[in-house]
Design an enzyme around this catalytic site. Structure first.
Site, PDB file in Angstrom:
ATOM      1  N   THR A 180       6.844   4.104  12.036  1.00 18.64           N
ATOM      2  CA  THR A 180       7.549   3.027  12.209  1.00 18.64           C
ATOM      3  C   THR A 180       8.488   3.761  10.915  1.00 18.64           C
ATOM      4  OG1 THR A 180       6.705   1.205  12.855  1.00 18.64           O
ATOM      5  CG2 THR A 180       8.784   0.883  11.339  1.00 18.64           C
ATOM      6  N   TYR A 206      -7.065   6.248   3.063  1.00 19.67           N
ATOM      7  CA  TYR A 206      -6.248   5.469   3.531  1.00 19.67           C
ATOM      8  C   TYR A 206      -6.722   4.166   4.533  1.00 19.67           C
ATOM      9  CZ  TYR A 206      -2.037   3.343   5.622  1.00 19.67           C
ATOM     10  OH  TYR A 206      -1.228   2.186   5.672  1.00 19.67           O
ATOM     11  N   SER A 219       1.068  -1.460  -0.049  1.00 23.23           N
ATOM     12  CA  SER A 219      -0.042   0.148   0.348  1.00 23.23           C
ATOM     13  C   SER A 219       0.592   0.998   0.050  1.00 23.23           C
ATOM     14  CB  SER A 219      -0.683   0.249   0.982  1.00 23.23           C
ATOM     15  OG  SER A 219      -1.610   1.317   1.666  1.00 23.23           O
ATOM     16  N   LYS A 253      -7.988   0.826  -3.954  1.00 26.73           N
ATOM     17  CA  LYS A 253      -8.235  -0.215  -4.184  1.00 26.73           C
ATOM     18  C   LYS A 253      -7.106  -1.521  -3.137  1.00 26.73           C
ATOM     19  CE  LYS A 253      -8.132  -0.464  -8.884  1.00 26.73           C
ATOM     20  NZ  LYS A 253      -8.076  -0.282 -10.398  1.00 26.73           N
ATOM     21  N   ASN A 299      -7.610 -10.206  -2.279  1.00 30.40           N
ATOM     22  CA  ASN A 299      -7.239 -10.780  -3.535  1.00 30.40           C
ATOM     23  C   ASN A 299      -6.404 -11.717  -2.399  1.00 30.40           C
ATOM     24  OD1 ASN A 299      -8.968 -11.155  -6.123  1.00 30.40           O
ATOM     25  ND2 ASN A 299      -7.309  -9.147  -6.353  1.00 30.40           N
ATOM     26  N   ARG A 345       6.049  11.691   4.843  1.00 31.30           N
ATOM     27  CA  ARG A 345       6.331  11.769   5.541  1.00 31.30           C
ATOM     28  C   ARG A 345       7.283  12.664   6.978  1.00 31.30           C
ATOM     29  NH1 ARG A 345       5.630   5.174   6.459  1.00 31.30           N
ATOM     30  NH2 ARG A 345       6.514   5.280   4.354  1.00 31.30           N
ATOM     31  N   LYS A 378      -8.395   1.192   4.641  1.00 29.90           N
ATOM     32  CA  LYS A 378      -7.044  -0.273   6.529  1.00 29.90           C
ATOM     33  C   LYS A 378      -8.747  -0.900   7.200  1.00 29.90           C
ATOM     34  CE  LYS A 378      -3.043  -0.305   5.004  1.00 29.90           C
ATOM     35  NZ  LYS A 378      -2.307  -1.219   4.399  1.00 29.90           N
ATOM     36  N   GLY A 380      -8.392 -14.313  -0.779  1.00 35.41           N
ATOM     37  CA  GLY A 380      -8.882 -15.659  -1.496  1.00 35.41           C
ATOM     38  C   GLY A 380      -7.607 -17.271  -1.531  1.00 35.41           C
TER      39      GLY A 380
HETATM   40  N1  UDP Z   1       4.756  16.599   9.996  1.00 35.95           N
HETATM   41  C1  UDP Z   1       5.805  17.613  10.047  1.00 35.95           C
HETATM   42  N2  UDP Z   1       6.654  18.558   8.325  1.00 35.95           N
HETATM   43  C2  UDP Z   1       6.400  17.470   7.915  1.00 35.95           C
HETATM   44  C3  UDP Z   1       5.931  16.149   7.819  1.00 35.95           C
HETATM   45  C4  UDP Z   1       4.805  15.694   8.635  1.00 35.95           C
HETATM   46  O1  UDP Z   1       5.368  18.687  10.769  1.00 35.95           O
HETATM   47  O2  UDP Z   1       7.248  18.317   6.550  1.00 35.95           O
HETATM   48  C5  UDP Z   1       3.639  16.357  10.924  1.00 35.95           C
HETATM   49  C6  UDP Z   1       2.735  15.913  10.599  1.00 35.95           C
HETATM   50  O3  UDP Z   1       1.715  17.106  10.315  1.00 35.95           O
HETATM   51  C7  UDP Z   1       2.456  14.976  11.793  1.00 35.95           C
HETATM   52  C8  UDP Z   1       3.401  14.285  11.838  1.00 35.95           C
HETATM   53  O4  UDP Z   1       4.624  14.790  11.402  1.00 35.95           O
HETATM   54  O5  UDP Z   1       1.845  15.803  12.679  1.00 35.95           O
HETATM   55  C9  UDP Z   1       3.794  13.182  11.588  1.00 35.95           C
HETATM   56  O6  UDP Z   1       3.486  12.976   9.906  1.00 35.95           O
HETATM   57  P1  UDP Z   1       3.853  11.928   8.880  1.00 35.95           P
HETATM   58  O7  UDP Z   1       3.025  12.268   7.450  1.00 35.95           O
HETATM   59  O8  UDP Z   1       5.238  11.080   8.974  1.00 35.95           O
HETATM   60  O9  UDP Z   1       2.779  11.161   8.959  1.00 35.95           O
HETATM   61  P2  UDP Z   1       1.420  10.529   9.921  1.00 35.95           P
HETATM   62  O10 UDP Z   1       1.737  10.088  11.445  1.00 35.95           O
HETATM   63  O11 UDP Z   1       0.742  12.030   9.408  1.00 35.95           O
HETATM   64  O12 UDP Z   1       0.653   9.486   9.448  1.00 35.95           O
END
Ligand code: UDP
Length: 316
Positions: A178, A148, A78, A94, A102, A189, A152, A105
């Site tokens: 993680t 997402y 994903s 999807k 799938n 992220r 999930k 199955g």
């Molecule tokens: N975040 C941030 N700056 C970035 C990317 C993310 O401050 O450049 C913050 C985002 O707003 C969230 C946290 O960091 O509160 C974790 O974001 P991430 O996208 O890693 O994953 P999430 O836990 O939100 O799925």
């Protein structure tokens, strides 16, 4: 005893590739599958020389055929970052729905045990803290993260249905944030963003005032939790993550201290829509049922991860 055979969907991704490594090391025959939408063959290139590793380029939202016997299936396919599912909302829906169907199955057909990757996102912006598995969550189905989160949640529902209706042996992990080597540098992220910005001497893009919290688990700990859950007899959803919780702002300062690039600074940006304010796993179940808890603290995990980003990102 015959070598156990395991199919790993999402094998070229961050978590999938570490899982391939672990199961090869445990003596399994690993069949890696990926469509490389967000995965990268560089993550598993070192495994192609292994006699117990094979790779299929395939999109699991299409019918999945694997010749021969299968003992286990891991579903880790994903897009998994907020930026990815904004860019690929339909694929995200999807793979969590059709892709899961799938693989279930296939598990039924092969009489294989299947473990599916769910997420702390099923709790949405939580009203219960820390999050226990009994909490049903606070999710906006039509917000930007809905594709997402709801995929999930559907994944969990259909997995449980195959368990109760078809007696398929199923396991459901809810993965909290993680990190570790092989995260995609530009996946948006927080950890790849902060590391690459600090190394390049740019602003660390702190969203909002940085008071929102997350709890970060080092990848080897997570993989060990997955391994134990797969081999357990526990069919209900289980949280795996590191309960050590920090604010995004504290995290930015930890990265700044580690990378130590005087050009780097804090750059405030608007908070994305529906960004959860806090997140911390209650891992009582993992502790008592699996005898699992994280071994790496953030200082150790961050050092190991920095080694990877140093090589992946050119320094300014
Ligand atoms: N975040 C941030 N700056 C970035 C990317 C993310 O401050 O450049 C913050 C985002 O707003 C969230 C946290 O960091 O509160 C974790 O974001 P991430 O996208 O890693 O994953 P999430 O836990 O939100 O799925």
């Amino acid at each position: 005893m015959a070598t156990p055979r395991i199919l790993i969907a999402g094998a070229a991704g961050f978590l999938g590739s570490h899982l391939c490594d672990r199961f090869i090391a445990e003596g399994y025959h690993v069949i890696g599958m990926d469509n490389l939408l967000t995965g990268d063959l560089n993550n598993i290139e070192h495994l192609f020389k292994e006699k117990n590793f094979e790779y299929y380029h395939h999109d699991i939202t299409k019918f999945v055929h694997v010749p021969g016997h299968l003992d286990y299936i891991l579903h880790f396919a994903s897009p998994a970052s907020p930026i990815d599912y904004l860019l690929m909302p339909i694929q995200t829906l999807k793979v969590g729905s059709l892709g899961t169907h799938n693989l279930l199955g296939l598990a039924k057909e092969k009489k294989a045990r299947i473990l599916v990757a769910s997420t702390s996102e099923v709790y949405g912006d939580p009203h219960v803290h820390p999050q226990t598995e009994e909490y049903w969550g606070n999710v906006n189905p039509v917000g930007p993260r809905g594709v997402y989160d709801e995929a999930k949640r559907f994944l969990e529902a259909i997995t449980m249905a195959y368990h109760t209706y078809h007696q398929v042996e199923t396991r459901i992990i809810r993965i909290f944030n993680t990190y570790g080597p092989r995260m995609r540098v530009n996946d948006g992220r927080v950890l790849p963003a902060f590391f690459s910005q600090a190394i390049r001497g740019e602003g660390l893009t702190v969203f909002g005032d940085g008071s929102q919290t997350r709890s970060f688990c080092y990848v080897d700990d997570l993989v060990d939790g997955i391994y134990r859950l797969l081999l357990s007899d526990y069919p209900q959803p289980m949280n795996i993550g590191n309960p050590s919780e920090i604010t995004v702002m504290q995290f930015a300062h930890e990265v700044l201290a580690l990378v130590d690039n005087p050009k780097a600074f804090i750059d405030y940006r608007p908070l994305p829509v529906d960004d959860p304010k806090q997140r911390q796993p209650d891992i009582t179940k993992a502790r008592t049922i699996l005898g699992w808890e994280p071994k790496y603290n953030r200082e150790e995990g961050m050092k190991l991860t920095y080694e990877y980003f140093k090589k992946a990102v050119p320094r300014n």
